[in-house]
Design a protein around this motif. Structure first.
Motif, PDB file in Angstrom:
ATOM      1  N   GLU A 111       1.009  -1.252   0.071  1.00 56.05           N
ATOM      2  CA  GLU A 111       0.065   0.078   0.080  1.00 56.05           C
ATOM      3  C   GLU A 111       0.920   1.089   0.086  1.00 56.05           C
ATOM      4  O   GLU A 111       1.259   1.674   0.889  1.00 56.05           O
ATOM      5  N   PRO A 112       1.093   1.687  -1.005  1.00 57.12           N
ATOM      6  CA  PRO A 112       2.012   2.835  -1.196  1.00 57.12           C
ATOM      7  C   PRO A 112       1.759   4.159  -0.565  1.00 57.12           C
ATOM      8  O   PRO A 112       0.708   4.684  -0.544  1.00 57.12           O
ATOM      9  N   SER A 225       9.171  -0.237  -5.132  1.00 56.97           N
ATOM     10  CA  SER A 225      10.559  -1.116  -4.586  1.00 56.97           C
ATOM     11  C   SER A 225      10.416  -1.090  -3.011  1.00 56.97           C
ATOM     12  O   SER A 225      11.485  -1.618  -2.388  1.00 56.97           O
ATOM     13  N   SER A 226       9.712  -0.546  -2.311  1.00 60.12           N
ATOM     14  CA  SER A 226       9.482  -0.262  -1.154  1.00 60.12           C
ATOM     15  C   SER A 226       9.606  -1.554  -0.461  1.00 60.12           C
ATOM     16  O   SER A 226       9.023  -2.664  -0.793  1.00 60.12           O
ATOM     17  N   PRO A 227      10.192  -1.651   0.930  1.00 65.90           N
ATOM     18  CA  PRO A 227      10.251  -2.841   1.420  1.00 65.90           C
ATOM     19  C   PRO A 227       9.075  -3.057   2.713  1.00 65.90           C
ATOM     20  O   PRO A 227       9.158  -3.876   3.393  1.00 65.90           O
ATOM     21  N   TYR A 228       8.079  -2.241   2.420  1.00 65.67           N
ATOM     22  CA  TYR A 228       7.036  -2.182   3.341  1.00 65.67           C
ATOM     23  C   TYR A 228       5.847  -3.061   2.841  1.00 65.67           C
ATOM     24  O   TYR A 228       4.564  -2.511   2.946  1.00 65.67           O
ATOM     25  N   ALA A 229       5.904  -4.073   2.345  1.00 67.55           N
ATOM     26  CA  ALA A 229       4.896  -4.912   1.804  1.00 67.55           C
ATOM     27  C   ALA A 229       3.819  -5.395   2.846  1.00 67.55           C
ATOM     28  O   ALA A 229       4.438  -5.771   4.019  1.00 67.55           O
ATOM     29  N   ASN A 230       2.693  -5.598   2.674  1.00 66.55           N
ATOM     30  CA  ASN A 230       1.729  -5.963   3.776  1.00 66.55           C
ATOM     31  C   ASN A 230       1.691  -7.608   3.816  1.00 66.55           C
ATOM     32  O   ASN A 230       1.786  -7.911   2.804  1.00 66.55           O
ATOM     33  N   ILE A 231       1.729  -8.076   4.922  1.00 63.47           N
ATOM     34  CA  ILE A 231       1.830  -9.662   5.075  1.00 63.47           C
ATOM     35  C   ILE A 231       0.844 -10.207   5.815  1.00 63.47           C
ATOM     36  O   ILE A 231      -0.053  -9.536   6.762  1.00 63.47           O
ATOM     37  N   ILE A 232       0.985 -11.584   5.938  1.00 61.55           N
ATOM     38  CA  ILE A 232       0.002 -12.293   6.851  1.00 61.55           C
ATOM     39  C   ILE A 232       0.751 -12.523   7.976  1.00 61.55           C
ATOM     40  O   ILE A 232       1.847 -13.318   7.721  1.00 61.55           O
ATOM     41  N   TRP A 259      -5.740  -9.623  -9.900  1.00 68.37           N
ATOM     42  CA  TRP A 259      -7.147  -8.782  -9.497  1.00 68.37           C
ATOM     43  C   TRP A 259      -6.983  -7.538  -8.676  1.00 68.37           C
ATOM     44  O   TRP A 259      -7.500  -6.936  -8.880  1.00 68.37           O
ATOM     45  N   ILE A 260      -5.911  -7.838  -7.907  1.00 61.59           N
ATOM     46  CA  ILE A 260      -5.453  -6.606  -6.839  1.00 61.59           C
ATOM     47  C   ILE A 260      -5.124  -5.402  -7.990  1.00 61.59           C
ATOM     48  O   ILE A 260      -5.371  -4.383  -7.781  1.00 61.59           O
ATOM     49  N   LYS A 261      -4.244  -5.730  -9.018  1.00 61.86           N
ATOM     50  CA  LYS A 261      -3.765  -4.901  -9.836  1.00 61.86           C
ATOM     51  C   LYS A 261      -5.045  -4.029 -10.484  1.00 61.86           C
ATOM     52  O   LYS A 261      -5.105  -2.772 -10.542  1.00 61.86           O
ATOM     53  N   LYS A 262      -5.813  -4.997 -11.044  1.00 58.72           N
ATOM     54  CA  LYS A 262      -7.040  -4.197 -11.674  1.00 58.72           C
ATOM     55  C   LYS A 262      -8.001  -3.685 -10.712  1.00 58.72           C
ATOM     56  O   LYS A 262      -8.603  -2.803 -11.297  1.00 58.72           O
ATOM     57  N   GLU A 263      -7.976  -4.286  -9.750  1.00 58.70           N
ATOM     58  CA  GLU A 263      -9.047  -3.609  -8.806  1.00 58.70           C
ATOM     59  C   GLU A 263      -9.022  -2.348  -8.426  1.00 58.70           C
ATOM     60  O   GLU A 263      -9.671  -1.569  -8.064  1.00 58.70           O
ATOM     61  N   TYR A 264      -7.520  -2.050  -8.028  1.00 56.19           N
ATOM     62  CA  TYR A 264      -7.065  -0.942  -7.334  1.00 56.19           C
ATOM     63  C   TYR A 264      -6.280   0.163  -8.170  1.00 56.19           C
ATOM     64  O   TYR A 264      -6.000   1.249  -7.867  1.00 56.19           O
ATOM     65  N   HIS A 265      -6.107  -0.246  -9.625  1.00 52.38           N
ATOM     66  CA  HIS A 265      -5.578   0.781 -10.337  1.00 52.38           C
ATOM     67  C   HIS A 265      -4.254   1.323  -9.917  1.00 52.38           C
ATOM     68  O   HIS A 265      -4.107   2.694 -10.071  1.00 52.38           O
ATOM     69  N   GLY A 266      -3.502   0.808  -9.322  1.00 55.54           N
ATOM     70  CA  GLY A 266      -2.162   1.163  -8.752  1.00 55.54           C
ATOM     71  C   GLY A 266      -2.089   1.793  -7.392  1.00 55.54           C
ATOM     72  O   GLY A 266      -1.124   1.746  -6.583  1.00 55.54           O
ATOM     73  N   ALA A 267      -3.332   1.937  -6.851  1.00 56.85           N
ATOM     74  CA  ALA A 267      -3.280   2.342  -5.443  1.00 56.85           C
ATOM     75  C   ALA A 267      -2.957   1.450  -4.402  1.00 56.85           C
ATOM     76  O   ALA A 267      -2.532   1.643  -3.281  1.00 56.85           O
ATOM     77  N   VAL A 268      -3.052  -0.134  -4.652  1.00 55.76           N
ATOM     78  CA  VAL A 268      -2.520  -1.160  -3.888  1.00 55.76           C
ATOM     79  C   VAL A 268      -1.699  -1.786  -5.087  1.00 55.76           C
ATOM     80  O   VAL A 268      -2.255  -2.213  -6.126  1.00 55.76           O
ATOM     81  N   LEU A 269      -0.533  -2.264  -4.893  1.00 53.06           N
ATOM     82  CA  LEU A 269       0.348  -2.897  -5.746  1.00 53.06           C
ATOM     83  C   LEU A 269       0.617  -4.535  -5.455  1.00 53.06           C
ATOM     84  O   LEU A 269       0.934  -4.497  -3.916  1.00 53.06           O
ATOM     85  N   PRO A 270       0.321  -5.187  -6.111  1.00 57.94           N
ATOM     86  CA  PRO A 270       0.603  -6.797  -5.810  1.00 57.94           C
ATOM     87  C   PRO A 270       2.337  -6.941  -5.681  1.00 57.94           C
ATOM     88  O   PRO A 270       3.199  -6.433  -6.230  1.00 57.94           O
ATOM     89  N   VAL A 271       2.669  -7.749  -5.101  1.00 53.82           N
ATOM     90  CA  VAL A 271       3.851  -8.235  -4.495  1.00 53.82           C
ATOM     91  C   VAL A 271       4.591  -9.088  -5.497  1.00 53.82           C
ATOM     92  O   VAL A 271       6.069  -9.149  -5.769  1.00 53.82           O
ATOM     93  N   LYS A 272       3.904  -9.683  -6.606  1.00 53.96           N
ATOM     94  CA  LYS A 272       4.443 -10.829  -7.452  1.00 53.96           C
ATOM     95  C   LYS A 272       3.875 -10.188  -8.545  1.00 53.96           C
ATOM     96  O   LYS A 272       2.742  -9.831  -9.208  1.00 53.96           O
TER      97      LYS A 272
END
Length: 272
Positions: A111-112, A225-232, A259-272
């Motif tokens: 979540e940038p 490239s941020s190291p702040y990805a959200n985790i389980i 789906w994440i990429k499409k749903e959030y239009h870059g507001a939420v970025l997939p890690v893979k």
């Protein structure tokens, strides 16, 4: 002949009951899994994968939390099986402060964090002595510093670890920008709308909940490239939990990440 018919009827009835019992047993074998999450995007992403997990024999239940304080407490006390709201620097700090041992089970999305302003069009437009409002979420301070560093407005002291840095790490502050901290993260969108600072730093989940798009509406945004990805996040005793492993696998799957990429239009970025 009549006796044979009775025996046949009893046999058929017993077989039907046995099959029904087996069917019932199979449906009851679904593993319940309760995951605590922020409202959006985390809970929305989890609800998206519920049908897929159902096929995998996992009955996913989502418990929504409105803050960053309670999810780890609920996990530690075993009120939930896992949570999905934080990045690793936040988790590391929480464990240190609370003598915790919560672990990372896998990254899902970024979540940038971004800077917003009702007064200026870019960071470089900020005047001297500008006030930038930042939440009380100290693990995010390094992210904020990185954004301003990338914009050429500040430099950091030699040897600064960005994942644990705070504003005392600033070496040069070219415009003498004043970073005011200590605000509840969920209040930041309201501060932005009320123009309470020259600029406000808002976490993407709260921005999205307030109808903001970090890509389109911000004046500066964190790099992917941020190291702040959200985790389980899980307790150590859950490391071999098959239901959690299935959850992480589905969340990290190409279909979910697309789906994440499409749903959030870059507001939420997939890690893979």
């Amino acid at each position: 002949m009549k006796k044979n018919k009775i025996i046949t009827a009893i046999t058929v009835t017993a077989t039907v009951l046995l099959l029904a019992a087996c069917g019932k047993s199979s449906s009851n074998n679904a593993k319940d899994l309760t995951v605590g999450a922020s409202p959006d995007p985390q809970s929305k992403i989890l609800k998206h994968v519920q049908p897929e997990l159902k096929k995998e024999g996992v009955n996913l239940k989502v418990k929504v939390f409105q803050d960053y304080v309670l999810p780890n407490k609920a996990l530690q006390s075993k009120d939930i099986d896992a949570n999905y709201f934080q990045h690793i620097p936040f988790l590391d700090q929480w464990n240190k402060k609370n003598d915790g041992n919560i672990k990372n089970a896998g990254a899902v999305h970024l979540e940038p964090i971004a800077v917003y302003s009702k007064k200026y069009q870019s960071l470089k437009d900020l005047p001297k002595n500008a006030t930038v409002l930042v939440s009380s979420n100290t693990p995010d301070y390094g992210r904020v510093l990185q954004i301003f560093k990338d914009a050429g407005l500040i430099t950091l002291k030699k040897g600064t670890d960005i994942t644990s840095a705070n504003f005392s790490a600033i070496d040069q502050n070219k415009k003498n920008i004043k970073f005011k901290t200590g605000y509840e993260p969920k209040l930041m969108p309201q501060f932005y709308k009320n123009k309470q600072g020259d600029a406000e730093v808002i976490n993407a989940n709260y921005a999205v909940q307030a109808g903001l798009n970090p890509v389109k509406d911000s004046i500066a945004i964190e790099k992917s490239s941020s190291p702040y990805a959200n985790i389980i996040a899980i307790r150590p005793d859950e490391k071999n939990n098959k239901a959690i492993k299935k959850l992480v696998k589905v969340l990290q799957s190409k279909s979910t990440q697309d789906w994440i990429k499409k749903e959030y239009h870059g507001a939420v970025l997939p890690v893979k």
